[in-house]
Structures are given as structure tokens and as C-alpha cells.
Design a protein around this motif. Structure first.
Motif, mmCIF file in Angstrom:
data_model
loop_
_atom_site.group_PDB
_atom_site.id
_atom_site.type_symbol
_atom_site.label_atom_id
_atom_site.label_comp_id
_atom_site.label_asym_id
_atom_site.label_seq_id
_atom_site.Cartn_x
_atom_site.Cartn_y
_atom_site.Cartn_z
ATOM 1 N N SER A 1 -5.317 -6.324 -18.637
ATOM 2 C CA SER A 1 -6.735 -6.189 -18.966
ATOM 3 C C SER A 1 -6.832 -5.426 -20.276
ATOM 4 O O SER A 1 -5.953 -4.633 -20.612
ATOM 5 N N SER A 2 -7.895 -5.717 -21.042
ATOM 6 C CA SER A 2 -8.044 -5.010 -22.319
ATOM 7 C C SER A 2 -9.066 -3.884 -22.146
ATOM 8 O O SER A 2 -10.027 -3.999 -21.381
ATOM 9 N N GLY B 1 -5.303 -15.850 -19.179
ATOM 10 C CA GLY B 1 -5.181 -15.514 -17.767
ATOM 11 C C GLY B 1 -5.505 -14.081 -17.397
ATOM 12 O O GLY B 1 -5.408 -13.694 -16.236
ATOM 13 N N GLY B 2 -5.904 -13.256 -18.379
ATOM 14 C CA GLY B 2 -6.242 -11.855 -18.098
ATOM 15 C C GLY B 2 -7.742 -11.613 -18.197
ATOM 16 O O GLY B 2 -8.535 -12.547 -18.284
ATOM 17 N N ILE B 3 -8.121 -10.345 -18.206
ATOM 18 C CA ILE B 3 -9.560 -10.027 -18.258
ATOM 19 C C ILE B 3 -9.825 -8.920 -19.283
ATOM 20 O O ILE B 3 -9.036 -7.982 -19.416
ATOM 21 N N SER B 4 -10.943 -9.057 -19.990
ATOM 22 C CA SER B 4 -11.400 -7.978 -20.885
ATOM 23 C C SER B 4 -12.574 -7.284 -20.223
ATOM 24 O O SER B 4 -13.400 -7.941 -19.581
ATOM 25 N N VAL C 1 -2.309 -3.798 -15.635
ATOM 26 C CA VAL C 1 -2.377 -2.698 -16.599
ATOM 27 C C VAL C 1 -3.602 -2.884 -17.487
ATOM 28 O O VAL C 1 -4.128 -3.998 -17.603
ATOM 29 N N MET C 2 -4.041 -1.791 -18.092
ATOM 30 C CA MET C 2 -5.100 -1.857 -19.104
ATOM 31 C C MET C 2 -4.517 -1.293 -20.397
ATOM 32 O O MET C 2 -3.850 -0.261 -20.374
ATOM 33 N N MET C 3 -4.772 -2.017 -21.496
ATOM 34 C CA MET C 3 -4.207 -1.556 -22.763
ATOM 35 C C MET C 3 -5.236 -1.626 -23.890
ATOM 36 O O MET C 3 -6.041 -2.573 -23.944
#
Ligand code: IMP
Length: 499
Positions: free
Chosen positions: A55-56, A75-78, A376-378
């Protein structure tokens, strides 16, 4: 007397994974990175999962609608940043939700009354050779024709010729109807040898343009994260102050998942915010950040759908220096993951946890997952890419992108750090910085994902759940950290140590 933790708190760089037996079927192409993002009961499916555990960050310099689209495509999420007006954030959510890969809202538009001179000026300004002609010149107006370079000859035609005299009129256009899929649109483009297919609604208003050249880029994305209407899944950050106004606007814009963005989430403010969201909508909401068992349990009891872990480890973060609070990210993850597993044993409810901040090397992601994180969030990682909202600059001989913390003067996101009392804060908890420019999200993410899958195979795991179950993790001594990089050799110029 104060409570003392007798062990020092540790970071990811102090640990390594020890390989398990790699069976023959254990190769990267068989690894599945699907992971839950919201809580679910044993035996049931979570309402939302990610196809990759990324995730961002809820940051001005990282997560806007463009990042949300790019990351969901992979395939991820912001989580679109909340340190902006309610309307601004809702508009970003709306744009990301209404984005259809390959379907472009027309950006060069004129009316039939404009002239060839206007067409040429517009082309010069935008670089677009296809101009939609709508009755009012707006991108969603009634479509009356299209102008491309094939409709006029600069050497022969007078610049005062009106568009209506040389455009290809609507009656002669091949067009698609709103609701058409990208592959149907592409079939029309191929069958009729078009460069561009307009898509119009039942009233004849222009909806989108589909360009032949975009098709290859958009056709395949096996991991994209879509809802039942084939829109991208989009998250947004909220604070514990203006939620009564912000949450309804975000829900109306179509947001899928919210997260309360705070540097310290172990607070009654978060409970109140969760209460409000749960009693006024069905939208899922994560909370945090916490770094221990007590904080985790408090937010879970308050009703949070997932919990974010991490205080003070972010690349732009100076919270530990300023306030002396925080905990090494690895120690925080290990304790919270144990609390989560215990809670699952006792209640049959699995609450996903997110490791937020301090990921420097790709292997830190694998370690975080092995230690129990579901995703994770980055911030820094994503800030380096074309898709982040900030400026790309040349500093010395290198390209960089701007990157600033939410607790910096530049972001002025005081709600994130507020502990009640006076409005506004007296000191910063983040810095304003640059990160090296790294190119496109898709390319970089593919490499990172490949590394993670490859390490998972070393650990004999085909899923994140297996990795969490089977991983063997060792502490490393200060001396063996030196052994881990290139050492005792003379490095050639431009060669890269480590990553
Ligand atoms: P990074 O991936 O190491 O860059 O960390 C990103 C995380 O740092 C975010 O998701 C936030 O949790 C946190 N963060 C963002 N801005 C600030 C700040 O100004 N001070 C402290 N932490 C921040």
C-alpha cells in the motif's frame, strides 16, 4: 515505577531469514501474494484482499489519484492523502474510481465554430493530433465530429476555415456506446482501421476516447485490483478531527477502504472516529499507528478492520528525535503479530496488520511479511516513481523527486500529530527531502515482487500465510552485517554495493 522493556527494540536490518527446504514446485511463478486487508471470521473470506501486499502511504508526496490507479493496476492499494480539502480528496477518489484503463477523457476539444487556426494552436499546445468536436467544446459535450491530421492540408487550407467545414462529422464516425469493454473497443479499432474510437452515451454525449496505441499498454494486467463494477479499489486517509464531514464525502465518492492516519493511534480520538464510521456507513476502516499489544487490542476492540504498525521508523520521520517516542519496527511487528495471532485463537477473528514505515531494502518487505505483516505501507519507495505527485528535478548530475513528511512544515498536516488541546503544532515531526528518481512504478514493482517471491521460495513458502508460519528468522551481529555487503574487494566505478 515505569515499565522497562529489557530487550532493545530492533529494526529489520538486524534480522535475516534462514532458508528452509525448497521443494521442486516452489518456484516464483507458483508463489501467490494475495493477502487480506480487512478482518474476517475463520473460514470466511475477507471483504477486501490485495493481490500484492503493497500500500502507498497517506502522504501528499505519494498518494494521489494517479498513484492510486497505477498501484491498483498492479494489485495494491493507495490511501489518497487527507491533508487537503474534503472536496479535493473526494474528487481524487472519484477520479480514481471512474478511471477505466484505456478509456481517456478527451483533453483536446473544440466547437464546430472554431477555425483551423484554433486546431493548429491547440495541437501545438497539447501535442494531441486528435481533437474532439463537441457542441460546447467541453470533454463531455455532445459529440459532433472529430478532427485529425487527415482532415486538413496546412499548405492548401485557409487558417480561417471553420472546423465544421473539414471535420469528420458524427454521421460518418465509427463509435462505441458507453459500457463497451476495452477489448470490444479494440475490435472496432482493428475492424475499421481506426486510430481512435470515440465512446458516446445514449444522448450522444462524448464519454471517452480509446486510442489504438494505448491498447497494448492496458490489455493485460492479471493482478489488477478491481471491484465488482470493474473500477479500481481505492483507499483514503482520514484524521480524527473532521471525520463527520470528510467520511460522508469520501463514501459518496466511492472510496472502498479508509485508514485513520496518525503518528500515534493509541487514543480515544481513534475510538470515536471508528464509532462514527461504523455507525454511519459500511465502509471498512483501518486504524493506527501502534507498536505494541495494548495499542493493537484497544483499536481492535474499538472495531478497526485492520491495524497499522510503526512509530518513528519512516524515512522522513523525526518523531523519535523530537519527542522520544517510538519503537524499532521489527520489535513492534513481532509483538503486534503475536497479539493478533492470540486474538485469532481466542475469537476466530483474523485482523490484518500493516507494517508502515522504515522499509529501505526490498528484503525488509519479505521480513515484515515473515514477521506477521499482511501487507506493508511505503512512502519513500513510491515517491521515487513517475506516478508520484511531486516534481522531478535535476540536482547535480542526478534526477530526484521531491519527498516531504506529513509532519513537515511543508505538508502542514497538523491533525496527524495532534494530541488534543491547542490547534496547530509548535514543532515539526518530519523533514522535506529528495529521493532518487527511479522510473516507472510498474517496472520497479515487478523487480521487487520477483525478489520477494524468490526469497519466499528460499523459505519454502508459496503463500504469505505459509511464510508467516514457516519462516525461520535470525538476529545478526554487528559484525555479520558488515559481512552481508560487498567486502574485501576493490569495487569498480559505478558498481553497486547491495541493491
Ligand atoms: P517510509 O516508507 O519509510 O518513507 O515511511 C512512510 C511512513 O512514514 C508513512 O506511511 C507514515 O506512517 C510516516 N510519516 C509520513 N510523514 C511523516 C512525518 O512527517 N513524520 C513522521 N512520520 C511520517
Amino acid at each position: 515505577m515505569a515499565h522497562y522493556y529489557m530487550e532493545p527494540s530492533r529494526t529489520f536490518s538486524e534480522f535475516l531469514l534462514v532458508p528452509n527446504l525448497t521443494t521442486k514446485d516452489c518456484n516464483p511463478s507458483n508463489v501467490n501474494l494475495k493477502t487480506p486487508i480487512v478482518k474476517f471470521k475463520k473460514g470466511e473470506k475477507p471483504a477486501y484482499s490485495l493481490n500484492i501486499p503493497f500500500s502507498s502511504a497517506v502522504m501528499q508526496a505519494v498518494s494521489d489519484d494517479r498513484m492510486a490507479v497505477a498501484l491498483a493496476r498492479s494489485g495494491g492499494i493507495s490511501f489518497i492523502y487527507g491533508s487537503q480539502s474534503v472536496e479535493g480528496q473526494a474528487e481524487m477518489v472519484r477520479r480514481a474510481k471512474s478511471y477505466k484503463a484505456g478509456f481517456v477523457v478527451s483533453r483536446s476539444n473544440l466547437t464546430p465554430e472554431h477555425t483551423l487556426k484554433d486546431v493548429l494552436e491547440l495541437k501545438e499546445r497539447t501535442g494531441h493530433s486528435t481533437v474532439a468536436i463537441t457542441s460546447d467544446g467541453s470533454p463531455k459535450g455532445k459529440l459532433v465530429g472529430i478532427v485529425t491530421g487527415r482532415d486538413y492540408r496546412i499548405s492548401r487550407d485557409s487558417q480561417s476555415k471553420t472546423v465544421s467545414e473539414f471535420m469528420t462529422p458524427f454521421s460518418k464516425l465509427i463509435y462505441g456506446k458507453s459500457g463497451i469493454t476495452l477489448s470490444e473497443a479494440n475490435d472496432l479499432i482493428w475492424d475499421h482501421k481506426l486510430n481512435c474510437l470515440p465512446v458516446v452515451d445514449e444522448q450522444g454525449n462524448l464519454d471517452y476516447l480509446v486510442f489504438r496505441k494505448d491498447y497494448d499498454e492496458h490489455k493485460e494486467n492479471p493482478s489488477e485490483l478491481l471491484d465488482a463494477n470493474k473500477s479500481y479499489i481505492v483507499g483514503a486517509g482520514i484524521n480524527t478531527k473532521d471525520y463527520a464531514e470528510r467520511v460522508p464525502a469520501l463514501v459518496a465518492a466511492g472510496v472502498d477502504v479508509l485508514v485513520i492516519d496518525s503518528s500515534d493511534g493509541y487514543s480515544e480520538w481513534q475510538k470515536e472516529t471508528i464509532d462514527f464510521v461504523k455507525s454511519n456507513s459500511d465502509v471498512k476502516i483501518g486504524a493506527g499507528n501502534v507498536v505494541d499489544r495494548e495499542g493493537f487490542l484497544y483499536l481492535v476492540e474499538a472495531g478497526a478492520d485492520f491495524i497499522k504498525v510503526g512509530i518513528g521508523g519512516g524515512s522522513i520521520c523525526i518523531t523519535r528525535e523530537q519527542k522520544g517516542i517510538g519503537r524499532g519496527q521489527a520489535s513492534a511487528m513481532i509483538e503486534v503479530a503475536a497479539a493478533r495471532d492470540e486474538y485469532f485463537q481466542q475469537t476466530g477473528i483474523y485482523v490484518p496488520i500493516c507494517s508502515d514505515g522504515g522499509i529501505v531494502h526490498d528484503y525488509h518487505i519479505t521480513l515484515a511479511l515473515a514477521m506477521g505483516a499482511d501487507f506493508v505501507m511505503m512512502g519513500r519507495y513510491f515517491a521515487r516513481f513517475d506516478e508520484s505527485p511531486t516534481r522531478k528535478l535535476k540536482v547535480g548530475n542526478n534526477f530526484v523527486k521531491e519527498f516531504w513528511g506529513e509532519g513537515s512544515n511543508r505538508a502542514r498536516n497538523w491533525e496527524r500529530y495532534d494530541t488534543g488541546g491547542k490547534a496547530g503544532l509548535m514543532f515539526e515531526e518530519g523533514v522535506d527531502s529528495y529521493v532518487p528518481y527511479a522510473g516507472s512504478l510498474h517496472e520497479n514493482l515487478s523487480k521487487t515482487i520477483h525478489k520477494i517471491k524468490s526469497t519466499m521460495c528460499n523459505c519454502g513458502s508459496l503463500t504469505i500465510a505459509e511464510l508467516q508460519q514457516n519462516a525461520r528468522i535470525t538476529l545478526v551481529s554487528a559484525t555479520s552485517i558488515i559481512e552481508g555487503g560487498a567486502h574485501d574487494v576493490i569495487l569498480k566505478e559505478n558498481s553497486i554495493a547491495g541493491e
